[in-house]
Design a protein around this motif. Structure first.
Motif, PDB file in Angstrom:
ATOM      1  N   ALA A  33       3.799  -4.251  12.807  1.00 24.72           N
ATOM      2  CA  ALA A  33       4.860  -3.929  11.319  1.00 24.72           C
ATOM      3  C   ALA A  33       5.708  -3.053  10.485  1.00 24.72           C
ATOM      4  N   TYR A  34       6.036  -2.128  11.747  1.00 24.18           N
ATOM      5  CA  TYR A  34       7.396  -0.828  11.082  1.00 24.18           C
ATOM      6  C   TYR A  34       8.719  -2.057  11.865  1.00 24.18           C
ATOM      7  N   THR A  35       8.304  -2.755  12.758  1.00 19.52           N
ATOM      8  CA  THR A  35       9.716  -3.368  13.343  1.00 19.52           C
ATOM      9  C   THR A  35       9.610  -4.730  12.092  1.00 19.52           C
ATOM     10  N   GLY A 106       2.867   6.870   9.014  1.00 16.40           N
ATOM     11  CA  GLY A 106       3.469   6.896   9.966  1.00 16.40           C
ATOM     12  C   GLY A 106       2.732   5.294  10.349  1.00 16.40           C
ATOM     13  N   GLU A 107       2.487   5.364   9.064  1.00 19.78           N
ATOM     14  CA  GLU A 107       1.631   3.311   8.936  1.00 19.78           C
ATOM     15  C   GLU A 107       2.384   2.747   8.321  1.00 19.78           C
ATOM     16  N   VAL A 108       2.280   1.164   8.367  1.00 21.05           N
ATOM     17  CA  VAL A 108       3.513   0.951   7.070  1.00 21.05           C
ATOM     18  C   VAL A 108       2.028   0.329   5.805  1.00 21.05           C
ATOM     19  N   PRO A 109       2.396  -0.001   5.048  1.00 20.54           N
ATOM     20  CA  PRO A 109       1.217   0.208   3.771  1.00 20.54           C
ATOM     21  C   PRO A 109       1.117  -1.464   3.889  1.00 20.54           C
ATOM     22  N   ASN A 110      -0.487  -1.759   3.334  1.00 19.98           N
ATOM     23  CA  ASN A 110      -0.360  -3.245   3.115  1.00 19.98           C
ATOM     24  C   ASN A 110      -0.397  -3.669   1.569  1.00 19.98           C
ATOM     25  N   SER A 111       0.304  -3.488   0.565  1.00 21.12           N
ATOM     26  CA  SER A 111       0.709  -3.328  -0.636  1.00 21.12           C
ATOM     27  C   SER A 111       1.712  -3.624  -0.889  1.00 21.12           C
ATOM     28  N   ARG A 112       1.797  -4.870  -1.820  1.00 18.31           N
ATOM     29  CA  ARG A 112       3.232  -4.799  -2.636  1.00 18.31           C
ATOM     30  C   ARG A 112       3.817  -3.495  -3.010  1.00 18.31           C
ATOM     31  N   ASN A 127       7.081  -9.337   0.665  1.00 19.80           N
ATOM     32  CA  ASN A 127       6.304 -10.665   0.511  1.00 19.80           C
ATOM     33  C   ASN A 127       6.686 -10.823   1.780  1.00 19.80           C
ATOM     34  N   VAL A 128       7.648 -11.433   2.578  1.00 27.07           N
ATOM     35  CA  VAL A 128       7.814 -11.165   4.236  1.00 27.07           C
ATOM     36  C   VAL A 128       7.008 -10.259   4.880  1.00 27.07           C
ATOM     37  N   VAL A 129       6.235  -9.169   4.483  1.00 24.03           N
ATOM     38  CA  VAL A 129       5.934  -8.175   5.579  1.00 24.03           C
ATOM     39  C   VAL A 129       4.185  -8.914   5.155  1.00 24.03           C
ATOM     40  N   LEU A 130       3.410  -8.861   4.230  1.00 30.41           N
ATOM     41  CA  LEU A 130       2.575  -9.509   3.738  1.00 30.41           C
ATOM     42  C   LEU A 130       1.782 -10.666   3.790  1.00 30.41           C
ATOM     43  N   TRP A 134       0.044  -9.566   7.464  1.00 26.85           N
ATOM     44  CA  TRP A 134      -1.010  -9.189   7.305  1.00 26.85           C
ATOM     45  C   TRP A 134      -2.250 -10.253   6.305  1.00 26.85           C
ATOM     46  N   GLY A 135      -0.785 -11.635   6.860  1.00 28.97           N
ATOM     47  CA  GLY A 135      -1.588 -13.183   7.038  1.00 28.97           C
ATOM     48  C   GLY A 135      -1.984 -13.173   5.138  1.00 28.97           C
TER      49      GLY A 135
END
Length: 215
Positions: A33-35, A106-112, A127-130, A134-135
């Motif tokens: 998720a970070y990269t 150190g973790e990427v959050p999963n909320s916009r 939006n791309v990352v979500l 995270w599908g």
């Protein structure tokens, strides 16, 4: 700007996209998720191919926020100097990495909202990352989607937010997860800005673009 296509026409269009490529993938290379968030942030006003060329040297040594901070601003700058706006992007990558370490363990959050709070991350990147990690059926509107949405009538709108809303409102729910990838790839390789390849287009008979090019 074309008028909005009806539901059945859009369903037929995306049925064809799905038949041609059931699982479309983004072209930015990443390992976690970070990269992914770094790659998408670097891709602003740059090509995916150009970003991939740089990150192939960056990610093997800095695939976590802590490793990126250890590489430092000068190290990041050197690795991404072939990408447009690289100095400012390098600063944002360092600031983003520091914020991820300080505020998110150190973790990427999963909320916009959380993603958009990161330096260098806007709505499109979030939006791309979500979607990709995270599908979630989010719609990242770039220049390719904006062009195709307006030309075809799939999702006409005067700005990216209007196009994003049109996608959410008019594309059938079962196509939402992959919708933005189908449109990006179609816009990048077929529905090109200067010379669209209408003669080979899967959906040319459904598209409302008036200046179709069959050369």
């Amino acid at each position: 700007m074309a008028k909005q296509l009806d539901y059945q026409t859009i369903r037929e269009m995306f049925t064809r996209f799905e038949a041609a490529e059931a699982e479309p993938k983004g072209e930015l290379e990443h390992t976690n998720a970070y990269t992914l968030v770094v790659a998408v942030a670097l891709s602003a006003q740059a090509t995916d191919a150009g970003v991939n060329k740089a990150t192939r040297h960056l990610f093997p040594i800095a695939d976590t926020p802590q490793k990126m901070l250890e590489l430092g601003l000068d190290g990041v700058t050197e690795k991404i100097k072939t990408i447009g706006l690289y100095r400012n992007k390098a600063k944002n990558v360092i600031k983003m990495s520091q914020m991820l370490v300080d505020d998110y363990g150190g973790e990427v959050p999963n909320s916009r909202a959380a993603l958009e709070s990161l330096p260098g991350v806007g709505r499109k990147t979030a939006n791309v990352v979500l979607n990709m990690w995270w599908g979630q059926p989010t719609q990242a509107v770039d220049t390719h989607i904006f062009r195709f949405g307006n030309r075809s009538g799939v999702a006409p709108g005067k700005d990216v937010v209007a196009v994003e809303r049109a996608i959410e409102d008019h594309i059938p729910a079962d196509f939402q997860l992959h919708a933005h990838h189908w449109m990006i790839l179609h816009g990048r390789y077929v529905c090109k800005a200067r010379k669209p390849l209408c003669g080979t287009c899967l959906v040319r008979d459904l598209c409302q673009f008036e200046d179709k090019n069959y050369d």
